[in-house]
Write a protein that holds these residues in place. Structure first.
Motif, mmCIF file in Angstrom:
data_model
loop_
_atom_site.group_PDB
_atom_site.id
_atom_site.type_symbol
_atom_site.label_atom_id
_atom_site.label_comp_id
_atom_site.label_asym_id
_atom_site.label_seq_id
_atom_site.Cartn_x
_atom_site.Cartn_y
_atom_site.Cartn_z
ATOM 1 N N PHE A 239 0.831 -1.212 0.000
ATOM 2 C CA PHE A 239 0.000 0.000 0.000
ATOM 3 C C PHE A 239 0.856 1.249 0.000
ATOM 4 O O PHE A 239 0.644 2.165 -0.813
ATOM 5 C CB PHE A 239 -0.931 0.015 1.217
ATOM 6 N N TRP A 240 1.833 1.318 0.902
ATOM 7 C CA TRP A 240 2.652 2.522 0.984
ATOM 8 C C TRP A 240 3.568 2.663 -0.226
ATOM 9 O O TRP A 240 3.913 3.786 -0.619
ATOM 10 C CB TRP A 240 3.446 2.538 2.284
ATOM 11 N N GLY A 241 3.976 1.556 -0.814
ATOM 12 C CA GLY A 241 4.769 1.625 -2.036
ATOM 13 C C GLY A 241 3.979 2.270 -3.163
ATOM 14 O O GLY A 241 4.482 3.163 -3.871
ATOM 15 N N VAL A 242 2.735 1.821 -3.344
ATOM 16 C CA VAL A 242 1.861 2.393 -4.370
ATOM 17 C C VAL A 242 1.571 3.859 -4.080
ATOM 18 O O VAL A 242 1.626 4.722 -4.969
ATOM 19 C CB VAL A 242 0.542 1.597 -4.464
ATOM 20 N N THR A 243 1.276 4.156 -2.813
ATOM 21 C CA THR A 243 0.931 5.527 -2.426
ATOM 22 C C THR A 243 2.094 6.483 -2.644
ATOM 23 O O THR A 243 1.915 7.594 -3.164
ATOM 24 C CB THR A 243 0.491 5.568 -0.953
ATOM 25 N N ILE A 244 3.297 6.082 -2.259
ATOM 26 C CA ILE A 244 4.475 6.939 -2.437
ATOM 27 C C ILE A 244 4.766 7.159 -3.923
ATOM 28 O O ILE A 244 5.104 8.275 -4.350
ATOM 29 C CB ILE A 244 5.691 6.332 -1.716
ATOM 30 N N CYS A 245 4.612 6.109 -4.717
ATOM 31 C CA CYS A 245 4.805 6.249 -6.173
ATOM 32 C C CYS A 245 3.803 7.235 -6.764
ATOM 33 O O CYS A 245 4.152 8.069 -7.612
ATOM 34 C CB CYS A 245 4.687 4.894 -6.857
ATOM 35 N N LEU A 246 2.555 7.152 -6.304
ATOM 36 C CA LEU A 246 1.525 8.079 -6.777
ATOM 37 C C LEU A 246 1.800 9.505 -6.303
ATOM 38 O O LEU A 246 1.542 10.467 -7.033
ATOM 39 C CB LEU A 246 0.141 7.623 -6.298
ATOM 40 N N LEU A 247 2.330 9.643 -5.093
ATOM 41 C CA LEU A 247 2.688 10.969 -4.584
ATOM 42 C C LEU A 247 3.775 11.607 -5.452
ATOM 43 O O LEU A 247 3.689 12.785 -5.812
ATOM 44 C CB LEU A 247 3.176 10.864 -3.140
ATOM 45 N N LEU A 248 4.789 10.821 -5.781
ATOM 46 C CA LEU A 248 5.875 11.329 -6.619
ATOM 47 C C LEU A 248 5.375 11.678 -8.018
ATOM 48 O O LEU A 248 5.737 12.721 -8.575
ATOM 49 C CB LEU A 248 7.003 10.292 -6.698
ATOM 50 N N LEU A 249 4.529 10.798 -8.576
ATOM 51 C CA LEU A 249 3.957 11.068 -9.892
ATOM 52 C C LEU A 249 3.055 12.292 -9.842
ATOM 53 O O LEU A 249 3.093 13.146 -10.736
ATOM 54 C CB LEU A 249 3.171 9.848 -10.379
ATOM 55 N N GLY A 250 2.237 12.381 -8.787
ATOM 56 C CA GLY A 250 1.339 13.522 -8.640
ATOM 57 C C GLY A 250 2.090 14.828 -8.501
ATOM 58 O O GLY A 250 1.714 15.846 -9.098
ATOM 59 N N ALA A 251 3.169 14.812 -7.707
ATOM 60 C CA ALA A 251 3.984 16.015 -7.536
ATOM 61 C C ALA A 251 4.606 16.440 -8.867
ATOM 62 O O ALA A 251 4.655 17.634 -9.192
ATOM 63 C CB ALA A 251 5.073 15.764 -6.497
ATOM 64 N N PHE A 252 5.053 15.468 -9.639
ATOM 65 C CA PHE A 252 5.672 15.762 -10.945
ATOM 66 C C PHE A 252 4.645 16.357 -11.907
ATOM 67 O O PHE A 252 4.905 17.386 -12.548
ATOM 68 C CB PHE A 252 6.263 14.481 -11.528
ATOM 69 N N VAL A 253 3.483 15.703 -12.006
ATOM 70 C CA VAL A 253 2.436 16.172 -12.917
ATOM 71 C C VAL A 253 1.962 17.562 -12.510
ATOM 72 O O VAL A 253 1.818 18.467 -13.351
ATOM 73 C CB VAL A 253 1.253 15.180 -12.933
ATOM 74 N N PHE A 254 1.716 17.755 -11.224
ATOM 75 C CA PHE A 254 1.211 19.034 -10.737
ATOM 76 C C PHE A 254 2.212 20.151 -10.998
ATOM 77 O O PHE A 254 1.844 21.243 -11.451
ATOM 78 C CB PHE A 254 0.922 18.926 -9.241
ATOM 79 N N LYS A 255 3.480 19.870 -10.720
ATOM 80 C CA LYS A 255 4.520 20.889 -10.897
ATOM 81 C C LYS A 255 4.684 21.279 -12.361
ATOM 82 O O LYS A 255 4.894 22.459 -12.675
ATOM 83 C CB LYS A 255 5.841 20.367 -10.333
ATOM 84 N N ARG A 256 4.559 20.302 -13.254
ATOM 85 C CA ARG A 256 4.723 20.581 -14.686
ATOM 86 C C ARG A 256 3.541 21.368 -15.254
ATOM 87 O O ARG A 256 3.718 22.213 -16.139
ATOM 88 C CB ARG A 256 4.890 19.268 -15.449
ATOM 89 N N LEU A 257 2.339 21.075 -14.749
ATOM 90 C CA LEU A 257 1.149 21.717 -15.308
ATOM 91 C C LEU A 257 0.757 23.009 -14.599
ATOM 92 O O LEU A 257 0.018 23.819 -15.159
ATOM 93 C CB LEU A 257 -0.035 20.740 -15.256
#
Length: 265
Positions: A239-257
Motif C-alpha cells: 500500500f505505501w509503495g503504491v501511495t508513495i509512487c503516486l505521490l511522486l507522480l502527482g507532484a511531478f504532474v502538478f509541478k509541470r502543469l
C-alpha cells in the motif's frame, strides 16, 4: 524540493486551510433547509437501504460472529469518505480560480481543503460506528485507535491521486466523468458488501491489488478482527509503495502543469 516546500506551506497556511475547509462544508449545503445535516442523512439512508436489502431481503448471516450491519458500516463508511473526498479534491482547483491566480497561496494545498471538509463528516460517522459496536455488545478497545492510522493512510492516498486528477481535469474535462465511473466500478470490486472468502481463491490476489482493499480491511481489522497493521507487512508495504509512487507522480504532474493553470482557467 517539492515535498519540503509543500510541508512548509502546509504549516504556514494551516489556519487558512481550516477556514477554507469549514467554509467549503458550509457552502456545499448553503440554501437547503437541513443544511449540513444532509451530509449525515444521505450516507445514513444509503446504509439503511443496503442493510434492508441484504439483511432483511437476502437474510445475510453474521460474518465472523458479528452482525451483518456492523460488517457493512465498517466497509461503507470509509468508502463514503474516500469517494467524496477524491471527487471534491479533483475539482478543488477548478472551483477556486481566485486562489489559483494568487501567487502567495500554494495551489497544491487546495486538494487538502477538499479532503478536510468531508473528513469532518467522516469523523462523526466513526463515532457513530463505535457507538453501534458498543450497543451490540462490542465495547471500544485499544484496536479501535488504529482507525486513525488507516484514516491517515487513506488521506495520503487520496491526496496522491488528487494531485494528478485535479491538474488533469483543468485540461481534460472528461477526467471527472472517468473518475466517477472508476469509483462506481471500484465500489463493487472492493469487499464492502461482500467478504473476500466468497470468491474463488485464484481471484483473491487481484482484489488485494486494489489499495482500498487495505483500507477497508484495515477498518475491519481495527473494529472486528482486532489485529494490528504490522501483522500484515506485505500488504502494508504494498500500500505505501503504491501511495508513495503516486505521490511522486502527482507532484511531478502538478509541478509541470501548474504554470498553465491560470491561462486555461
Amino acid at each position: 524540493m517539492f515535498g519540503t516546500a509543500f510541508l512548509k506551506d502546509l504549516i504556514a497556511h494551516r489556519r487558512l486551510i481550516i477556514q477554507l475547509s469549514l467554509k467549503d462544508l458550509k457552502d456545499k449545503y448553503l440554501g437547503s433547509y437541513l443544511g449540513i445535516l444532509w451530509a449525515i442523512i444521505q450516507p445514513a439512508i444509503t446504509i439503511l437501504i443496503f442493510w434492508f436489502i441484504f439483511q432483511v431481503g437476502f437474510k445475510s448471516l453474521p460474518i465472523e460472529n458479528y452482525p451483518f450491519i456492523l460488517w457493512l458500516v465498517a466497509g461503507m463508511i470509509p468508502w463514503f469518505f474516500f469517494a467524496d473526498a477524491l471527487m471534491n479534491a479533483t475539482n478543488s482547483i477548478v472551483g477556486n480560480i481566485f486562489l489559483v491566480k494568487n501567487v502567495v497561496f500554494r495551489v497544491s494545498l487546495l486538494p487538502i481543503v477538499k479532503i478536510i471538509s468531508p473528513l469532518i463528516i467522516h469523523l462523526f460517522f466513526v463515532i457513530v460506528m463505535v457507538v453501534m459496536f458498543w450497543s451490540y455488545g462490542f465495547p471500544p478497545n485499544i484496536y479501535f485507535l488504529q482507525i486513525f492510522y488507516y484514516l491517515f493512510a487513506m488521506s495520503v492516498f487520496i491526496l496522491a491521486i488528487s494531485w494528478i486528477t485535479s491538474a488533469l481535469v483543468i485540461f481534460l474535462k472528461d477526467v471527472g466523468q472517468i473518475l466517477a465511473m472508476f469509483l462506481q466500478f471500484g465500489y463493487w470490486i472492493t469487499p464492502i458488501l461482500w467478504s473476500l472468502n466468497m470468491i474463488p481463491s485464484k481471484y483473491e490476489m487481484l482484489i488485494k491489488l486494489n489499495p482500498m482493499y487495505y483500507i477497508i480491511e484495515g477498518y475491519r481489522y481495527s473494529l472486528i478482527f482486532r489485529s494490528w497493521f504490522w501483522q500484515y507487512p506485505r500488504m502494508t508495504l504494498y500500500f505505501w509503495g503504491v501511495t508513495i509512487c503516486l505521490l511522486l507522480l502527482g507532484a511531478f504532474v502538478f509541478k509541470r502543469l501548474r504554470p498553465h493553470f491560470a491561462d486555461v482557467l
